[in-house]
Scaffold this motif. Structure first.
Motif, PDB file in Angstrom:
ATOM      1  N   VAL A   1      33.520  50.266  32.258  1.00  0.00           N
ATOM      2  CA  VAL A   1      33.187  50.186  33.681  1.00  0.00           C
ATOM      3  C   VAL A   1      33.728  48.902  34.293  1.00  0.00           C
ATOM      4  O   VAL A   1      34.281  48.892  35.392  1.00  0.00           O
ATOM      5  CB  VAL A   1      31.665  50.247  33.848  1.00  0.00           C
ATOM      6  CG1 VAL A   1      31.261  49.801  35.237  1.00  0.00           C
ATOM      7  CG2 VAL A   1      31.186  51.654  33.603  1.00  0.00           C
ATOM      8  N   GLY A   2      33.582  47.803  33.546  1.00  0.00           N
ATOM      9  CA  GLY A   2      34.023  46.512  34.057  1.00  0.00           C
ATOM     10  C   GLY A   2      35.503  46.483  34.378  1.00  0.00           C
ATOM     11  O   GLY A   2      35.932  45.751  35.271  1.00  0.00           O
ATOM     12  N   THR A   3      36.293  47.282  33.668  1.00  0.00           N
ATOM     13  CA  THR A   3      37.711  47.281  33.996  1.00  0.00           C
ATOM     14  C   THR A   3      37.938  47.864  35.389  1.00  0.00           C
ATOM     15  O   THR A   3      38.883  47.512  36.052  1.00  0.00           O
ATOM     16  CB  THR A   3      38.543  48.080  32.978  1.00  0.00           C
ATOM     17  OG1 THR A   3      38.089  49.410  32.982  1.00  0.00           O
ATOM     18  CG2 THR A   3      38.452  47.504  31.600  1.00  0.00           C
ATOM     19  N   PHE A   4      37.045  48.761  35.824  1.00  0.00           N
ATOM     20  CA  PHE A   4      37.283  49.457  37.084  1.00  0.00           C
ATOM     21  C   PHE A   4      36.398  49.003  38.221  1.00  0.00           C
ATOM     22  O   PHE A   4      36.542  49.475  39.331  1.00  0.00           O
ATOM     23  CB  PHE A   4      37.072  50.956  36.900  1.00  0.00           C
ATOM     24  CG  PHE A   4      38.108  51.572  36.034  1.00  0.00           C
ATOM     25  CD1 PHE A   4      39.383  51.795  36.527  1.00  0.00           C
ATOM     26  CD2 PHE A   4      37.837  51.901  34.723  1.00  0.00           C
ATOM     27  CE1 PHE A   4      40.362  52.348  35.717  1.00  0.00           C
ATOM     28  CE2 PHE A   4      38.797  52.451  33.913  1.00  0.00           C
ATOM     29  CZ  PHE A   4      40.060  52.673  34.415  1.00  0.00           C
ATOM     30  N   MET A   5      35.455  48.126  37.934  1.00  0.00           N
ATOM     31  CA  MET A   5      34.469  47.868  38.948  1.00  0.00           C
ATOM     32  C   MET A   5      34.259  46.377  39.110  1.00  0.00           C
ATOM     33  O   MET A   5      34.373  45.626  38.159  1.00  0.00           O
ATOM     34  CB  MET A   5      33.164  48.510  38.503  1.00  0.00           C
ATOM     35  CG  MET A   5      32.315  48.946  39.623  1.00  0.00           C
ATOM     36  SD  MET A   5      31.096  50.039  38.934  1.00  0.00           S
ATOM     37  CE  MET A   5      30.215  50.398  40.394  1.00  0.00           C
TER      38      MET A   5
ATOM     39  N   ILE B   1      34.532  39.940  31.071  1.00  0.00           N
ATOM     40  CA  ILE B   1      35.767  40.476  30.509  1.00  0.00           C
ATOM     41  C   ILE B   1      36.401  41.418  31.521  1.00  0.00           C
ATOM     42  O   ILE B   1      37.606  41.408  31.736  1.00  0.00           O
ATOM     43  CB  ILE B   1      35.474  41.196  29.173  1.00  0.00           C
ATOM     44  CG1 ILE B   1      34.841  40.198  28.196  1.00  0.00           C
ATOM     45  CG2 ILE B   1      36.741  41.808  28.592  1.00  0.00           C
ATOM     46  CD1 ILE B   1      34.301  40.818  26.929  1.00  0.00           C
ATOM     47  N   GLY B   2      35.544  42.224  32.164  1.00  0.00           N
ATOM     48  CA  GLY B   2      36.038  43.197  33.139  1.00  0.00           C
ATOM     49  C   GLY B   2      36.781  42.569  34.309  1.00  0.00           C
ATOM     50  O   GLY B   2      37.766  43.132  34.780  1.00  0.00           O
ATOM     51  N   ILE B   3      36.324  41.399  34.767  1.00  0.00           N
ATOM     52  CA  ILE B   3      37.020  40.821  35.920  1.00  0.00           C
ATOM     53  C   ILE B   3      38.347  40.189  35.516  1.00  0.00           C
ATOM     54  O   ILE B   3      39.097  39.726  36.363  1.00  0.00           O
ATOM     55  CB  ILE B   3      36.152  39.795  36.695  1.00  0.00           C
ATOM     56  CG1 ILE B   3      35.656  38.684  35.798  1.00  0.00           C
ATOM     57  CG2 ILE B   3      34.991  40.482  37.390  1.00  0.00           C
ATOM     58  CD1 ILE B   3      34.933  37.589  36.565  1.00  0.00           C
ATOM     59  N   CYS B   4      38.637  40.170  34.212  1.00  0.00           N
ATOM     60  CA  CYS B   4      39.940  39.675  33.746  1.00  0.00           C
ATOM     61  C   CYS B   4      40.915  40.813  33.478  1.00  0.00           C
ATOM     62  O   CYS B   4      42.026  40.570  33.003  1.00  0.00           O
ATOM     63  CB  CYS B   4      39.794  38.871  32.460  1.00  0.00           C
ATOM     64  SG  CYS B   4      38.708  37.479  32.591  1.00  0.00           S
ATOM     65  N   THR B   5      40.470  42.060  33.674  1.00  0.00           N
ATOM     66  CA  THR B   5      41.347  43.174  33.318  1.00  0.00           C
ATOM     67  C   THR B   5      41.757  43.975  34.541  1.00  0.00           C
ATOM     68  O   THR B   5      40.990  44.065  35.487  1.00  0.00           O
ATOM     69  CB  THR B   5      40.634  44.148  32.352  1.00  0.00           C
ATOM     70  OG1 THR B   5      39.535  44.734  33.046  1.00  0.00           O
ATOM     71  CG2 THR B   5      40.153  43.460  31.110  1.00  0.00           C
ATOM     72  N   PRO B   6      42.957  44.561  34.535  1.00  0.00           N
ATOM     73  CA  PRO B   6      43.312  45.473  35.603  1.00  0.00           C
ATOM     74  C   PRO B   6      42.547  46.777  35.423  1.00  0.00           C
ATOM     75  O   PRO B   6      42.034  47.003  34.330  1.00  0.00           O
ATOM     76  CB  PRO B   6      44.809  45.691  35.398  1.00  0.00           C
ATOM     77  CG  PRO B   6      45.052  45.405  33.957  1.00  0.00           C
ATOM     78  CD  PRO B   6      43.995  44.454  33.521  1.00  0.00           C
ATOM     79  N   PRO B   7      42.416  47.648  36.343  1.00  0.00           N
ATOM     80  CA  PRO B   7      42.962  47.560  37.696  1.00  0.00           C
ATOM     81  C   PRO B   7      42.117  46.723  38.659  1.00  0.00           C
ATOM     82  O   PRO B   7      42.666  46.100  39.544  1.00  0.00           O
ATOM     83  CB  PRO B   7      42.957  49.014  38.151  1.00  0.00           C
ATOM     84  CG  PRO B   7      41.855  49.648  37.382  1.00  0.00           C
ATOM     85  CD  PRO B   7      41.860  48.978  36.052  1.00  0.00           C
ATOM     86  N   VAL B   8      40.781  46.753  38.516  1.00  0.00           N
ATOM     87  CA  VAL B   8      39.968  45.950  39.426  1.00  0.00           C
ATOM     88  C   VAL B   8      39.585  44.678  38.691  1.00  0.00           C
ATOM     89  O   VAL B   8      38.608  44.645  37.966  1.00  0.00           O
ATOM     90  CB  VAL B   8      38.700  46.725  39.871  1.00  0.00           C
ATOM     91  CG1 VAL B   8      37.905  45.893  40.866  1.00  0.00           C
ATOM     92  CG2 VAL B   8      39.087  48.046  40.491  1.00  0.00           C
ATOM     93  N   GLY B   9      40.365  43.649  38.824  1.00  0.00           N
ATOM     94  CA  GLY B   9      40.093  42.417  38.106  1.00  0.00           C
ATOM     95  C   GLY B   9      40.325  41.224  39.010  1.00  0.00           C
ATOM     96  O   GLY B   9      41.369  40.589  38.979  1.00  0.00           O
ATOM     97  N   THR B  10      39.294  40.900  39.775  1.00  0.00           N
ATOM     98  CA  THR B  10      39.410  39.835  40.772  1.00  0.00           C
ATOM     99  C   THR B  10      39.976  38.560  40.157  1.00  0.00           C
ATOM    100  O   THR B  10      40.888  37.937  40.696  1.00  0.00           O
ATOM    101  CB  THR B  10      38.013  39.520  41.346  1.00  0.00           C
ATOM    102  OG1 THR B  10      37.323  40.747  41.499  1.00  0.00           O
ATOM    103  CG2 THR B  10      38.119  38.817  42.667  1.00  0.00           C
TER     104      THR B  10
HETATM  105 NA    NA Z   1      38.707  44.891  35.612  1.00  0.00          NA
END
Ligand code: NA
Ligand code: NA
Lengths: 306, 163, 434
Positions: free
Chosen positions: C334-338, C375-384
Motif C-alpha cells: 500500500v505504501g508504494t501507492f499511497m 519505506i513507501g514514501i521512498c518508492t515509486p509511483p507515489v513516493g513524495t
Molecule cells: Na511509494
C-alpha cells in the motif's frame, strides 16, 4: 452509488471511529438499512478518508459523495444561517438547545441549506466547547489576558476569544499538539471527547468548563443525491436520521463522562468557573455579528426568547 | 524568431515573474505570522489561509510553466532505447495525452468546480473570498498547458525540439 | 468480475503503460486515476472531484515546509553557508571512509528530527550535499539515496507529525507522549544501519578517504562556520522555546539564511529573484506530483481498496507471526501507492484491533506502521520523498531507483527487527512509565 438491487449512500466524515458522533452515524446506517429492507445501504468513510469537512461538503455539491457530518462552524462558510449556532452562550442549557434545534427554528436552518445543494437532515449533540491550558489556570475571564488560545479558523470563534481578553491564534489542527507542548500557544478550546481523542489532555493541566459555545454537528445529504431518491426512500432517510440523532445524544453523554474521568485520572484539574462572567464579556461578539448579518437578528431573538 | 516563439517566450517570462512574486509574498506572509504573534502579541487570522492559497497558485501555475519548459519528472528507461523516428511519435503521443488531461480534468472539471463554488457562494474561512477564485487557477493553467502542448507538437514536427 | 476489480486493473495497467511511455509521472498518476474513477461515477462529478482533490490535496499549512526548506537550501548553497558548514563537518569526519556521506546522513537525520518532516530534511540537505559529494567523487544517485532514506528517520525521532496523526487514528489508545519517546531508538537504529551500509560501500569502492585535519584546521573551519551553525541553533531553539511551530521554522531558516548570505557578501539583493525562481521550479515539480497523487490516494479510499486487500489476506491466515508479516507486507504494498497520512488514517483502524488481540502494544504498532510507510514514501509511483530527493539532486527518478534498492532492503530489515523485537520501541516508554 452503483446499483445491484441496492442503492449505496456514500457518507464521509472526519472523526475517529471511537467518537460518539461516529456511533450515532452507525445508528443511522443501521436504521436506514432496516427501514428500507436493505434496498438502501450506507457506506461510511470515517477519519477524513474522503477529505476535510470543507472538502467533503464541496464533494456533496459536486455530486460524488452523497452525505456527510460536519460541524455547524464549517457549514457556516457555505450556509450563512449556521453562523448563528456559533454565537457564544446562545443557549441557556442543553434542554433549551435541543428544544430550539429540534423545533421550528432548527428545522428552518436545516432547510436553508437546500439553496446551496446541502440538505440538512438532523443535528447531533457535540456538547460545549471550553478552554484548556497547559500551565496557566483560567478561573475568571481576567485570567485569559495575554494567553494565546488556538481557535478554529472561523471569525466568530476568533472574535469570541479576543472579546474575552485572550489572544486568538488560528493554527492548523495538525500542529496543535506540539504547539501546546512547546508553548507556541498557551491552550486551546474544545469539547471533552475531542480534548481526549486529540491527546491534548496529556499536556494540559487545566480544563476550564466555561462552555462558551455549543455548536452542534449536522448530518447532511447532497440535494443531487436526495433528488435521485424516491419519495419513500426520502422518508426512510429522514426517519433514520431522526432516530440516530436521539441515540447519539446518549452516546455523547456517556462519552463526556468517560472523557472527564480519563482527564481527571491523568491529573488534569477540572475548573468549574462562574459562567455568567464569561457570558457577560462575550456579548460584544453578538453585536458584531448582527452588524455583519442584520437579517439574522429575528432568528437570534427568537432563540433567546424560546 | 517567429511569432509563436515570441508569444511563448513572453508567456514564460510572465509565469516566471508571477512565481517569483507569489513565492516572495508567501515568505513575507509566514514571517509576518510569526513576528506578529511573537513580537506584537496579536495573531492575524488571515495569514495562514493566505499562505495556503499562495502555495496552491504557485504549484499549479508552476506546473504549467514546467510543461512549457518540458521539465516535469518522467521515466525514460524505455524511451532511451527507441530510434529517432519512434521517439518523435512517442513524444507527440505524450503531448496529446497531456493535452487531453489538461482539457478534460483541469479545464472541464476545473471550470465546473469553479462554477459550482461560485454559484453556491462558498467563502473562505477568514479572508472571506469566494473559493471559486482560488480554484480558477486550475482551468487557467490547464488552458496554458494545452497551448504549450500544441506549441511543442508543432516544434516536434519542425524538428526544433531535442528529442 | 466486480467493477472494483476492473477499476483497479485499469488503474494499474494504464499507470504503468503511461510511465513506460515517458509520460511525466504526475500526469501518469492523474490520467490513470481519471480513467479508473470514471468507471465508477458519472463523468462530470468524477472530473470535478479529481480537479478538487488536485487542489485541496496541497491545501495544507504543513506542506509549506517544502517550498521554504527548498528555498532555504538554495540560499544556503548560493550564499556560502552550505560550504562553510560542510567544510567544517568534513574536517571532523573526512578521514573516515565515506566521511562526506556521514555528513549527509547526520545532517538529514538532524534536520528531519528537528522539523518533523522527512520531505523538509531531504530538500534542505539534499540540495546542498549532492553537489559537494559529486565534487568528491560520489555518484549523485548515491547521495540522493543516502539523503532520501536518512531523512525518514526524522519521522520516527520526535517531534513527528505523523505520529500525532497515528495517535489520533488509534482512538486514544496510544498516547503521543509515549509514541514520541518510543520513536527515538528505532529512528537512531535506522540511521546507524544506513551508516553501516555506507561504510561498506565506501570501503569497497574506496570513496574519498581524506587526510585527517589538525585541531587548528578544525578550529579555523569552526570559526568560519560559526554563524552558519547558529542557524541550526536558531531553528531548533525557536521550536523548543515555543516561538514558532515546526512549519514556521522553515521560513525562519529562509530569513536567517538570506540575512547571513547578504552579510557574508556571497549574495546581493538582486540575486534573490533568480534564487526564488529556481526554488519555485523545484517546488512545482514536487508539489504537482503531490497534487495528482493525492487524487489517486482519494480514489483508493473511495473504492475501499485498503479494506479489500486486508480482508483478503487476513481471512486466510491464523498464525500470529504470519499475520504480523502479512500486515507488514500489505502496508509495504500500500505504501508504494499511497501517501503516508491517508494510509495511517485508513489502516490504523483496520489493523490495530487485530494486532492488539494478538498482544501487540498500540505504541509499538504505531512505530511499526510509521517505519513501514517510511519505506513507501521512498518508492515509486507515489513516493513524495523519492520525488523530493531526486528533484533536489537534479536527477531523474528512474536513475535513483537502482542504487536505492539496497537501502530499501536495509529499511525492510530494520522494520523486521522492530516488528518482532518490541523492546526496541517499548524499552524507553516503559522506563518512563508511559
Ligand atoms: Na511509494
Ligand atoms: Na522529527
Amino acid at each position: 452509488k452503483k446499483d445491484n438491487g441496492t442503492k449505496v449512500l456514500y457518507l464521509g466524515h472526519s472523526l475517529p471511529q471511537t467518537h460518539p458522533v461516529h456511533k450515532g452515524i452507525l445508528e443511522f446506517q443501521k436504521a436506514l438499512e432496516k427501514k428500507s429492507n436493505g434496498t438502501l445501504s450506507v457506506k461510511i468513510f470515517p477519519d477524513g478518508q474522503l477529505g476535510s469537512e470543507r472538502e467533503v461538503l464541496e464533494l456533496l455539491q459536486i455530486g460524488s459523495v452523497a452525505a456527510t457530518k460536519v460541524s455547524a462552524a464549517t457549514l457556516s462558510n457555505f450556509v450563512p444561517e449556521y453562523h448563528i449556532l456559533g454565537i457564544p452562550y446562545l443557549f441557556r442549557d442543553k434542554e433549551h438547545q435541543f428544544e430550539v434545534l429540534e423545533g421550528k427554528i432548527g428545522k428552518s436552518i436545516l432547510e436553508k441549506g437546500s439553496k446551496f445543494w446541502l440538505r440538512g437532515l438532523c443535528y447531533y449533540d457535540a456538547g460545549s466547547r471550553s478552554f484548556y491550558t497547559s500551565n496557566k489556570a483560567i478561573r475568571t475571564p481576567e485570567d485569559l489576558k495575554g494567553l494565546k488560545i488556538r481557535v478554529m479558523n472561523n471569525q466568530m470563534a476568533i472574535n469570541m476569544v479576543n472579546a474575552l481578553g485572550g489572544s486568538a491564534t488560528p493554527l492548523s489542527y495538525g500542529e496543535l499538539y506540539t504547539a501546546i507542548q512547546q508553548g507556541v500557544v498557551d491552550g486551546a478550546e474544545n469539547n471533552p471527547p475531542s480534548f481526549v481523542s486529540s491527546n491534548h489532555y496529556e499536556i494540559c493541566k487545566y480544563y476550564t468548563i466555561d462552555q462558551h459555545s455549543s455548536i452542534p454537528d449536522v448530518l447532511l445529504i447532497g440535494t443531487k443525491y436526495w433528488e435521485s431518491l424516491t419519495e419513500q426512500e426520502q422518508i426512510w432517510v429522514q426517519a433514520a436520521a431522526d432516530e440516530s440523532a436521539q441515540a447519539e445524544k446518549i452516546f455523547w453523554n456517556e462519552s463526556v463522562e468517560e472523557c472527564m474521568a480519563i482527564s481527571k485520572k491523568a491529573g488534569v484539574e477540572i475548573i468549574i468557573p462562574d459562567k455568567s462572567l464569561f457570558a457577560e464579556k462575550s456579548k460584544s461578539v453578538v453585536e458584531e455579528f448582527l452588524k455583519e448579518f442584520p437579517e439574522m437578528a429575528p432568528i437570534v431573538n427568537e432563540i433567546k426568547n424560546n | 524568431m517567429n511569432k509563436s516563439e515570441f508569444i511563448f517566450n513572453k508567456v514564460c517570462l510572465f509565469l516566471e515573474r508571477f512565481m517569483i512574486i507569489v513565492f516572495g509574498l508567501l515568505v513575507l506572509d509566514v514571517l509576518f505570522q510569526v513576528f506578529s504573534r511573537y513580537l506584537l502579541g496579536t495573531s492575524f487570522t488571515w495569514t495562514e489561509e493566505f499562505a495556503r492559497f499562495c502555495l496552491i497558485w504557485m504549484t499549479i501555475l508552476g506546473a504549467a510553466y514546467l510543461n512549457g519548459k518540458r521539465e516535469h519528472l518522467s521515466m525514460d528507461f524505455l524511451y532511451d532505447k527507441l530510434n529517432d523516428q519512434n521517439k518523435k511519435k512517442v513524444s507527440v503521443l505524450i503531448e496529446i495525452l497531456i493535452f487531453l488531461f489538461a482539457l478534460i480534468v483541469m479545464v472541464v472539471g476545473g471550470l465546473n468546480l469553479v462554477y459550482t463554488t461560485l454559484h453556491l457562494e462558498q467563502l473562505s474561512g477568514t479572508l472571506r473570498i469566494p473559493l471559486g477564485y482560488i480554484y480558477a487557477i486550475l482551468p487557467f493553467s490547464g488552458f496554458l498547458i494545452m497551448c504549450f502542448s500544441i506549441y511543442h507538437i508543432s516544434n516536434i514536427y519542425k524538428n526544433k525540439i531535442n528529442l | 468480475m466486480s467493477i472494483e476489480v476492473i477499476s483497479i486493473i485499469v488503474l494499474f495497467v494504464s499507470f504503468f503503460t503511461l510511465l513506460l511511455l515517458k509520460v511525466p509521472v504526475a500526469y501518469s498518476i492523474g490520467i490513470a486515476t481519471t480513467l479508473s474513477l470514471l468507471l465508477n461515477i458519472d463523468k462530470m462529478p468524477g472530473l470535478t472531484t479529481i480537479a478538487q482533490r488536485m487542489t485541496t490535496g496541497i491545501d495544507s499549512f504543513a506542506l509549506l515546509a517544502i517550498p521554504f526548506f527548498i528555498l532555504a537550501g538554495d540560499i544556503m548553497k548560493r550564499g556560502g553557508i552550505a560550504n562553510r558548514l560542510i567544510n567544517f563537518a568534513k574536517s571532523l569526519v573526512a578521514s573516515l571512509p565515506g566521511g562526506l556521506a556521514y555528513v549527509n546522513i547526520l545532517a538529514s537525520m538532524l534536520f528531519g528530527a528537528i522539523s518533523g518532516s522527512a520531505v523538509a530534511a531531504a530538500s534542505a540537505i539534499g540540495s546542498i550535499m549532492t553537489d559537494r559529494m559529486e565534487e568528491e567523487g560520489y555518484p549523485r544517485t548515491l547521495s540522493a539515496s543516502v539523503n532520501i532514506t536518512a531523512s525518514t528517520t526524522g519521522l520516527l525521532i520526535p517531534p513527528s507529525n505523523i505520529l500525532i496523526v497515528y495517535a489520533l487514528a488509534s482512538g486514544g489508545t496510544a498516547s503521543v507522549a509515549a509514541l514520541f519517546i518510543a520513536g527515538y531508538l528505532p529512528g537512531i537504529l535506522l540511521g546507524f544501519a544506513i551508516m553501516g551500509y555506507v561504510a561498506f560501500i565506501a570501503i569497497s569502492k574506496g570513496y574519498s578517504k581524506g587526510k585527517r585535519s589538525t585541531l587548528r584546521e578544525i578550529w579555523t573551519y569552526f570559526r568560519k562556520a560559526f554563524f552558519s551553525l547558529l542557524l541550526l541553533v536558531v531553528v531548533v531553539g525557536g521550536i523548543v522555546a515555543g516561538i514558532f511551530t515546526a512549519t514556521e521554522a522553515s521560513v525562519i531558516a529562509v530569513l536567517y539564511a538570506a540575512v547571513l548570505s547578504l552579510i557574508y557578501g556571497d549574495m546581493k539583493t538582486k540575486d534573490f529573484p533568480s534564487v526564488l525562481l529556481s526554488s519555485a521550479k523545484t517546488t512545482a515539480v514536487v508539489m504537482f506530483l503531490i497534487c495528482t497523487s493525492m487524487a489517486m490516494s482519494w480514489l483508493f479510499s473511495f473504492e475501499g481498496i485498503p479494506e479489500m486487500i486486508s480482508s483478503f489476506l487476513l481471512e486466510s491466515l491464523n498464525n500470529k507471526f504470519a499475520i504480523f508479516l502479512a500486515i507488514n507486507l500489505i502496508l509495504l504494498v500500500v505504501g508504494t501507492f499511497m501517501d503516508m497520512t491517508p494510509a495511517v488514517l485508513i489502516f490504523t483502524p483496520i489493523f490495530l484491533p487485530v494486532v492488539t488481540t494478538l498482544g501487540m502494544h498500540p505504541v509499538h504498532f504505531g512505530i511499526v506502521i510509521v517505519l513501514n510507510l517510511c519505506i513507501g514514501i521512498c518508492t515509486p509511483p507515489v513516493g513524495t520523498l523519492l520525488f523530493v530527493g531526486s528533484g533536489v539532486a537534479k536527477i531523474s527518478v528512474t536513475k535513483v531507483i537502482r542504487p536505492l534498492l539496497p537501502f530499501l532492503a536495509l529499511m525492510v530489515a530494520v522494520l523486521m527487527l522492530i516488528s518482532f523485537i518490541p523492546e526496541i520501541s517499548m524499552a524507553l516508554p516503559n522506563a518512563f512509565g508511559l
